[in-house]
Structures are given as structure tokens and as C-alpha cells.
Design an enzyme around this catalytic site. Structure first.
Site: not given
Ligand SMILES: NC(=O)c1ccc[n+]([C@@H]2O[C@H](COP(=O)([O-])OP(=O)(O)OC[C@H]3O[C@@H](n4cnc5c(N)ncnc54)[C@H](O)[C@@H]3O)[C@@H](O)[C@H]2O)c1
Length: 315
Positions: A52, A73, A143
Site C-alpha cells: 500500500i 485492514q 502506532y
Molecule cells: N489484532 C488486534 O488486536 C487489533 C486491534 C486493534 C486494531 N487492529 C487493526 O486491525 C487490522 C488487522 O490487524 P491484524 O491483527 O489482522 O494484523 P495482521 O498483521 O495479521 O494483518 C495485517 C496485514 O497487513 C499486511 N500488510 C502490512 N503492511 C502492508 C503493506 N505495506 N502493504 C500491504 N499489506 C500490508 C500484512 O502482511 C498482514 O497480512 C490492522 O489495521 C490493525 O492495526 C488489530
């Protein structure tokens, strides 16, 4: 209806993609596989391996797939990494997200759903209270700052260019497919360590030996429900907390997981981690009014434990 899921090879994004496909959406996934895994992407989804941060790649994908909705996401998701590498965090979470927003504008996307953080954006939540969306944001980590920045851009893009959006502020999400080898995701880390007969560590909330930080743990299925509800006009507020309002310390969590697996382990107590909040609990009243009760923690943990047992050969 065509849905583009950024980060769809990751933990939450892959569940959003899978459920949307089941409901009849045509789904495409963008992911650079930084933390995501190809095996997580549902077979019926179109997969674009792209970053991205590269706006040309995004523009090409939007032209090719022509999404109606975007579930954003993709992110650098670790608070600890953001403290160590704030520039990397900003490059992905601010510049990358801005590229996603800009592509939505030129691609005539009907709505963008943004995965924000309720777990980090409110700062410390005092004992006895739960953070409501009306609270002022108090980001205490890079973050949280980067997520808050994109919330601001979304409001501004909406006013100036009518980009429709919903912001989902997730609590601490757990469930099948969470990566146990990252720095976030204590449930996945504990499950993995217990199933491989390793000790577990409790990082202190304030002083070594206490019960650790207090968090609001929400099952991934409930987070997916919120994403779908936001796409299908069931959530009308621009920002909503996606949490349970139930508080659990890291030590309590460790004991519930021990019970779920029927395994006892050695627990070691460590100092606090930089950037970690002591207490974070969300006001979930709007979520439950729209979507009903969230999954009970022991039930969600049982389902997650089952997945970890089946997934990992040898367990
Ligand atoms: N898991 C939690 O507890 C939680 C809590 C609050 C917010 N979030 C948010 O939810 C979303 C999903 O989180 P998750 O837990 O599934 O994490 P995750 O790391 O499993 O998923 C994030 C995905 O983004 C991809 N990614 C990272 N950088 C990228 C880039 N530059 N270009 C394209 N793809 C990229 C990664 O490869 C991964 O597949 C995120 O935005 C995270 O900040 C998660």
C-alpha cells in the site's frame, strides 16, 4: 457487490474476506505478506501481492478490480515495533493508508471501512471506567498516533470530497489464524507456548509480579460482524468501539487458557514493556445495542484453542 480487503492475508482481514465471500460478495485481497500468509487468503478471492506504500500499484489494482467497498485492514500492527521504528510505522500506517484513501476517491468507492484501535487510542483508562468514543483521544504510542492521524484524514476527506467511511475502533482481538510469533496477540502467543510445553511470561502492568496489563478481549467473529454491519448500513455512526466492555488481566487470561487446554505451565513475571498501557477497556454499549451480545471469553478461547491444536501438526 465488490469488496477489496487490504491486509486480507492477515488475521482479521482473512476472516473478513472469508465471511464476505460466504455472503455473496466478490472479494479481492491486497497484501504484501509482511505478516500475512498466502494460506490465509480464501481460494475464491482474487489476490494482488502489492504494497500500500506504492500508489501506482494501488491505482492499477483499483482500475482492474473496481471495488464498491474497501475494508482497510493492512497495517504495521505492533505497538512495540512502532516505538522502535516510528518512521516505518508512519510509512505504512499513514502514507500507505493515504494512498488507499486517495485510490478510493479516484476509483469512486462507495465506502471505506477503517480498522482503527480502541485498545491504544484512548490512552490509560482509569479503573472502573470504560472508554467511550466521545472521550478525547490520548495516543501514547506512535502506532496510536498513526491510527488517529488516518481517522482525522477520513473526516477531512469526507467533508471536502464526500468519501463515505466508518471507523471501527477494535479492542484486543483474538481468534484462529492470529500469528503467535509476532509481538502482539498475547492469546496466540500463550496458546502456542502452552501447546509446545514452554513457560509463559507476564509483562507487568506497573511492577514486576503484578497480574499484568488489563485488556478488553474480543473474538474475531465479533469483529467480522462489525465490518459487515458497517458495509451494510447497520452501523450509522462514523466511529464505533468494537469491544466487549469486559476487563481481563494477563494473568487471568493465562489461567483461563490453561483451563481451556487443560495444561498447566510455568509462569514468569517480567518488567513492563515500553508503550504498553496499564489498563484499556472499551465502552461497548453501542456495539451490543446493534449487534447483540459478544462471544464469551472462555467460549472464544475454546474455539481458538481448538484451531491451534488442529493447525499445528504434532500438538
Ligand atoms: N489484532 C488486534 O488486536 C487489533 C486491534 C486493534 C486494531 N487492529 C487493526 O486491525 C487490522 C488487522 O490487524 P491484524 O491483527 O489482522 O494484523 P495482521 O498483521 O495479521 O494483518 C495485517 C496485514 O497487513 C499486511 N500488510 C502490512 N503492511 C502492508 C503493506 N505495506 N502493504 C500491504 N499489506 C500490508 C500484512 O502482511 C498482514 O497480512 C490492522 O489495521 C490493525 O492495526 C488489530
Amino acid at each position: 457487490m465488490k469488496l477489496l480487503v487490504t491486509g486480507g492475508a492477515g488475521f482479521i482481514g482473512s476472516h473478513v474476506a472469508e465471511t464476505a465471500l460466504r455472503l455473496g460478495y466478490e472479494v479481492a485481497v491486497i497484501d504484501n505478506l509482511l505478516t500475512g500468509r498466502k494460506e490465509n487468503i480464501p481460494a475464491q478471492a482474487v489476490f494482488y501481492q502489492a504494497d500500500i506504500r506504492h500508489k501506482d500499484q494501488l491505482e492499477w489494482i483499483y482500475k482492474e478490480f473496481q471495488p464498491d467497498m474497501v475494508s482497510h485492514q493492512a497495517a504495521q500492527t505492533s505497538v512495540a515495533v512502532s516505538v522502535r521504528e516510528p518512521v516505518l510505522d508512519a510509512e505504512i500506517n499513514i502514507i500507505g493508508s493515504l494512498n488507499v484513501l486517495n485510490a478510493c476517491l479516484s476509483g469512486n468507492v462507495k465506502r471505506l471501512i477503517f480498522a482503527s484501535t480502541g485498545g491504544a487510542i484512548y490512552g490509560e483508562v482509569p479503573p472502573g471506567e470504560s472508554a467511550s468514543v466521545s472521550w478525547p483521544a490520548q495516543p501514547l504510542s506512535p502506532y496510536a498516533c498513526s491510527k488517529l492521524a488516518i481517522e482525522g484524514y477520513l473526516k477531512c476527506y469526507h467533508q471536502q470530497q464526500e468519501l463515505d467511511f466508518r471507523i471501527l475502533r477494535y479492542a484486543n482481538v483474538y481468534g484462529p489464524r492470529q500469528d503467535p510469533h509476532g509481538e502482539a496477540g498475547v492469546v496466540a502467543i500463550f496458546l502456542d507456548r502452552l501447546l509446545t510445553q514452554q513457560e509463559i511470561y507476564i509483562n507487568a502492568g506497573r511492577t514486576v509480579g503484578d497480574a499484568g496489563c488489563i485488556r478488553d478481549y474480543i473474538y474475531v467473529g465479533d469483529v467480522v460482524k462489525a465490518n459487515l454491519a458497517a458495509m451494510e448500513d447497520k452501523i450509522n455512526s462514523p466511529i464505533i468501539n468494537v469491544g466487549t466492555g469486559v476487563e481481563t488481566s494477563t494473568l487471568e487470561l493465562a489461567h483461563i487458557i490453561e483451563q481451556c487446554l487443560d495444561i498447566e505451565t510455568r509462569i514468569e513475571f517480567k518488567p513492563p514493556r515500553p508503550g504498553d498501557l496499564v489498563r484499556s477497556v472499551l465502552d461497548a454499549s453501542e456495539y451490543t445495542a446493534i449487534m447483540g451480545a459478544t462471544t464469551d471469553l472462555s467460549q472464544g478461547l475454546k474455539e481458538t484453542a481448538q484451531w491451534f491444536r488442529e493447525e499445528k501438526t504434532g500438538y
